[in-house]
Design a protein around this motif. Structure first.
Motif, PDB file in Angstrom:
ATOM      1  N   ALA A 225      -2.656   0.064  -6.379  1.00  0.00           N
ATOM      2  CA  ALA A 225      -2.225  -0.300  -5.032  1.00  0.00           C
ATOM      3  C   ALA A 225      -3.043  -1.458  -4.454  1.00  0.00           C
ATOM      4  CB  ALA A 225      -2.310   0.916  -4.113  1.00  0.00           C
ATOM      5  N   LEU A 226      -4.333  -1.484  -4.722  1.00  0.00           N
ATOM      6  CA  LEU A 226      -5.172  -2.554  -4.175  1.00  0.00           C
ATOM      7  C   LEU A 226      -5.111  -3.838  -4.992  1.00  0.00           C
ATOM      8  CD1 LEU A 226      -8.353  -0.570  -3.055  1.00  0.00           C
ATOM      9  CD2 LEU A 226      -6.377  -1.249  -1.685  1.00  0.00           C
ATOM     10  N   ALA A 227      -4.599  -3.761  -6.196  1.00  0.00           N
ATOM     11  CA  ALA A 227      -4.582  -4.928  -7.083  1.00  0.00           C
ATOM     12  C   ALA A 227      -3.651  -6.039  -6.598  1.00  0.00           C
ATOM     13  CB  ALA A 227      -4.194  -4.514  -8.497  1.00  0.00           C
ATOM     14  N   HIS A 228      -2.777  -5.741  -5.671  1.00  0.00           N
ATOM     15  CA  HIS A 228      -1.855  -6.792  -5.196  1.00  0.00           C
ATOM     16  C   HIS A 228      -2.581  -7.854  -4.367  1.00  0.00           C
ATOM     17  CE1 HIS A 228      -1.690  -4.586  -1.368  1.00  0.00           C
ATOM     18  NE2 HIS A 228      -1.067  -5.628  -0.846  1.00  0.00           N
ATOM     19  N   ARG A 229      -3.827  -7.598  -4.032  1.00  0.00           N
ATOM     20  CA  ARG A 229      -4.657  -8.576  -3.330  1.00  0.00           C
ATOM     21  C   ARG A 229      -5.967  -8.707  -4.107  1.00  0.00           C
ATOM     22  NH1 ARG A 229      -4.032  -8.571   2.996  1.00  0.00           N
ATOM     23  NH2 ARG A 229      -2.131  -9.795   2.947  1.00  0.00           N
ATOM     24  N   PRO A 230      -6.005  -9.554  -5.113  1.00  0.00           N
ATOM     25  CA  PRO A 230      -7.152  -9.631  -6.027  1.00  0.00           C
ATOM     26  C   PRO A 230      -8.504  -9.826  -5.351  1.00  0.00           C
ATOM     27  CG  PRO A 230      -5.308 -10.771  -6.990  1.00  0.00           C
ATOM     28  CD  PRO A 230      -4.902 -10.407  -5.579  1.00  0.00           C
TER      29      PRO A 230
END
Length: 190
Positions: free
Chosen positions: A40-45
């Motif tokens: 879920a957090l990977a969409h904002r590196p």
């Protein structure tokens, strides 16, 4: 019934920068699955990197608080903040680190009634104050922790973990990130 991981877009792993793919592969290898918060957090590196850098700096230390105590703070404050993901995920880690299948449920629901030491109660009393009423912290709170045997560095860690997970709890709740089913049974059976 299949539920989405998050109310925000979850990127395809192959589309992620290599360092993030490596981080996710490492946690997957260690746990046997990919925790949904990573996806879920990977969409904002850039935010992914910052989040996990601070998480690891707080949670992966070998000095001061034990790793079980660190997880206990997460579970207690996440219960207070009603963060299902963090209670379930970090509850599993707490059960494993404390080698106690009951402790996470006790701490998440009401740490005051949990089977804790006086030291752990002092720690969670302070963590709760950081999570819910940080503006009321005063010298007496730090003196109580010193009397319970905590060093200044450990007091900082208690506060930093409670504060970090306050942010994490809010982010996870806003995104409606679901705990992985795998977490529910971890650490419950010997």
């Amino acid at each position: 019934m299949t539920h989405p991981i998050s109310r925000f877009a979850v990127p395809d792993l192959d589309s992620l920068p290599q360092d993030i793919r490596d981080s996710i592969a490492k946690i997957s290898e260690k746990s046997g699955f990919v925790p949904n918060v990573f996806l879920a957090l990977a969409h904002r590196p850039a935010e992914f990197r910052a989040f996990f850098a601070y998480h690891d700096a707080l949670m992966d230390k070998d000095d001061g608080l034990t790793k079980a105590e660190r997880e206990m703070i997460v579970v207690a404050t996440s219960g207070l903040n009603r963060c299902q993901y963090c209670v379930v995920a970090h509850g599993a880690i707490l059960r494993i680190r404390a080698k106690n299948p009951l402790i996470a449920d006790q701490v998440a629901v009401n740490w005051r009634k949990a089977d804790l030491t006086d030291r752990q109660r002092a720690m969670l009393r302070y963590a709760e104050k950081v999570a819910l009423a940080a503006q009321e912290i005063e010298d007496a709170d730090h003196q109580a922790l010193a009397q319970a045997g905590f060093t200044a560095d450990e007091v900082w860690d208690i506060g930093a973990i409670a504060a970090f997970f306050g942010m994490s709890n809010r982010l996870v709740n806003a995104a409606n990130i679901r705990p992985n089913d795998e977490f529910y049974m971890l650490g419950r059976q010997p």
